[in-house]
Design a protein around this motif. Structure first.
Motif, PDB file in Angstrom:
ATOM      1  N   GLN A   1      -8.286  -3.235   8.512  1.00  0.00           N
ATOM      2  CA  GLN A   1      -8.431  -2.279   7.417  1.00  0.00           C
ATOM      3  C   GLN A   1      -7.060  -1.716   7.047  1.00  0.00           C
ATOM      4  O   GLN A   1      -6.222  -1.475   7.924  1.00  0.00           O
ATOM      5  CB  GLN A   1      -9.364  -1.139   7.800  1.00  0.00           C
TER       6      GLN A   1
ATOM      7  N   ARG B   1       2.367   1.739  -3.462  1.00  0.00           N
ATOM      8  CA  ARG B   1       1.350   2.231  -4.401  1.00  0.00           C
ATOM      9  C   ARG B   1       1.120   3.720  -4.213  1.00  0.00           C
ATOM     10  O   ARG B   1       0.983   4.477  -5.187  1.00  0.00           O
ATOM     11  CB  ARG B   1       0.022   1.482  -4.213  1.00  0.00           C
ATOM     12  N   ALA B   2       1.053   4.139  -2.947  1.00  0.00           N
ATOM     13  CA  ALA B   2       0.813   5.556  -2.668  1.00  0.00           C
ATOM     14  C   ALA B   2       1.955   6.409  -3.197  1.00  0.00           C
ATOM     15  O   ALA B   2       1.727   7.459  -3.810  1.00  0.00           O
ATOM     16  CB  ALA B   2       0.642   5.775  -1.163  1.00  0.00           C
TER      17      ALA B   2
ATOM     18  N   MET C   1      -6.581   7.805   0.181  1.00  0.00           N
ATOM     19  CA  MET C   1      -6.590   7.343  -1.196  1.00  0.00           C
ATOM     20  C   MET C   1      -7.200   5.948  -1.324  1.00  0.00           C
ATOM     21  O   MET C   1      -7.786   5.608  -2.349  1.00  0.00           O
ATOM     22  CB  MET C   1      -5.153   7.342  -1.741  1.00  0.00           C
ATOM     23  N   GLU C   2      -7.014   5.127  -0.297  1.00  0.00           N
ATOM     24  CA  GLU C   2      -7.595   3.782  -0.262  1.00  0.00           C
ATOM     25  C   GLU C   2      -7.999   3.475   1.175  1.00  0.00           C
ATOM     26  O   GLU C   2      -7.309   3.875   2.119  1.00  0.00           O
ATOM     27  CB  GLU C   2      -6.582   2.710  -0.674  1.00  0.00           C
ATOM     28  N   ARG C   3      -9.092   2.754   1.310  1.00  0.00           N
ATOM     29  CA  ARG C   3      -9.467   2.205   2.619  1.00  0.00           C
ATOM     30  C   ARG C   3     -10.161   0.878   2.348  1.00  0.00           C
ATOM     31  O   ARG C   3     -11.291   0.844   1.868  1.00  0.00           O
ATOM     32  CB  ARG C   3     -10.375   3.163   3.380  1.00  0.00           C
ATOM     33  N   THR C   4      -9.449  -0.206   2.625  1.00  0.00           N
ATOM     34  CA  THR C   4      -9.936  -1.524   2.244  1.00  0.00           C
ATOM     35  C   THR C   4      -9.849  -2.494   3.410  1.00  0.00           C
ATOM     36  O   THR C   4      -9.003  -2.365   4.294  1.00  0.00           O
ATOM     37  CB  THR C   4      -9.129  -2.094   1.062  1.00  0.00           C
TER      38      THR C   4
ATOM     39  N   ARG D   1       1.641   6.600  -6.944  1.00  0.00           N
ATOM     40  CA  ARG D   1       0.502   7.434  -7.349  1.00  0.00           C
ATOM     41  C   ARG D   1       0.820   8.922  -7.185  1.00  0.00           C
ATOM     42  O   ARG D   1       0.332   9.753  -7.966  1.00  0.00           O
ATOM     43  CB  ARG D   1      -0.717   7.056  -6.510  1.00  0.00           C
TER      44      ARG D   1
ATOM     45  N   VAL E   1      -4.599   3.952   3.184  1.00  0.00           N
ATOM     46  CA  VAL E   1      -3.511   4.500   2.367  1.00  0.00           C
ATOM     47  C   VAL E   1      -3.864   5.938   2.029  1.00  0.00           C
ATOM     48  O   VAL E   1      -5.005   6.231   1.650  1.00  0.00           O
ATOM     49  CB  VAL E   1      -3.329   3.683   1.067  1.00  0.00           C
TER      50      VAL E   1
ATOM     51  N   GLY F   1       0.817  -1.211   0.000  1.00  0.00           N
ATOM     52  CA  GLY F   1       0.000   0.000   0.000  1.00  0.00           C
ATOM     53  C   GLY F   1       0.846   1.255   0.000  1.00  0.00           C
ATOM     54  O   GLY F   1       0.550   2.220  -0.711  1.00  0.00           O
TER      55      GLY F   1
END
Length: 237
Positions: free
Chosen positions: A230, A66-67, A211-214, A70, A233, A63
């Motif tokens: 969870q 990726r951040a 940017m992400e929360r999964t 990005r 990111v 994660g």
């Protein structure tokens, strides 16, 4: 390594004070009694990563990378703060991903000893400190210019509260990539003292852009039931 730990058994079902493992016929240890587990080279990885299938280190490291991508940042130019660094799994993974330098922080001296023993060279520095007792730790980190933060399962419960998360984020400049994993039970936004509410406050105040929360399976218990966390990111505001 499996042969070395052939006698290690997972004990369950979990009871009120948590999960246990049997190191031998006459020796039992709580799963979170980290100082004892870290003292045995490779034991933490065998039990938590292999037997209990813990995914948080890999999820958090991926994660974070990726951040950074990005945001158009070059990992090879970054110094990253690894909060709750433990035996160094996350630091090793982000270094493999191209991060130039990682500084680890953990509240346990035994974690630092284990990391330096088992993963020498992964960390540029490894500081024993607690983001709830912020002043001494801030002073120890002052020489570094951090470009991001990564953390796998370090925040949560009473040992690393939302204030610890806010204090850790405060050492970063604006626009820095961030990735951390937290037990989903502490992410309930209806709890004003929980991490879910804290993340929402940070977002509302402009301190964090998510940017992400999964949701993902962090690991299984000693009896095989899934535990979900969870991944958050984002970037600092």
């Amino acid at each position: 390594m499996a042969d070395v730990f052939a006698g290690v058994r997972l004990l369950g079902p979990p009871v009120t004070d948590g999960e246990y493992i049997a190191l031998s016929e006459h020796q039992m240890v709580h799963l979170h009694e980290y100082a004892r587990i870290y003292a045995v080279p490779g034991l933490y990885e065998h039990v938590v990563q292999e037997r209990l299938q813990c995914r948080s280190p890999g999820v958090a490291a991926a994660g974070f990378l990726r951040a950074a991508a990005r945001l158009g940042l070059e990992p090879g130019s970054m110094t990253v703060l690894d909060v709750g660094a433990g035996t160094g799994l996350v630091g090793e993974l982000v270094r493999r991903g191209g991060v130039a330098q990682v500084v680890g922080v953990d509240s346990l001296p035994a974690a630092r000893v284990a990391s330096l023993r088992d993963r020498p060279g992964v960390y540029a520095d490894y500081v024993v400190g607690d983001f709830l007792r912020d002043d001494a730790l801030r002073e120890a980190l002052r020489p570094y210019v951090f470009g991001g933060l990564v953390s796998a399962g370090a925040f949560g419960g009473k040992h690393a509260t939302p204030q610890a998360l806010e204090n850790a984020l405060a050492v970063l400049p604006p626009g820095a990539p961030v990735a951390f994993t937290i037990d989903e039970r502490w992410m309930d936004e209806s709890d004003p003292d929980g991490f879910g509410a804290a993340v929402e406050r940070l977002v509302a105040a402009g301190g964090l852009a998510v940017m992400e929360r999964t949701r993902f399976q962090h690991r299984v218990t000693t009896t095989g039931e899934p535990i979900f966390y969870q991944l958050v990111v984002g970037r600092t505001g």
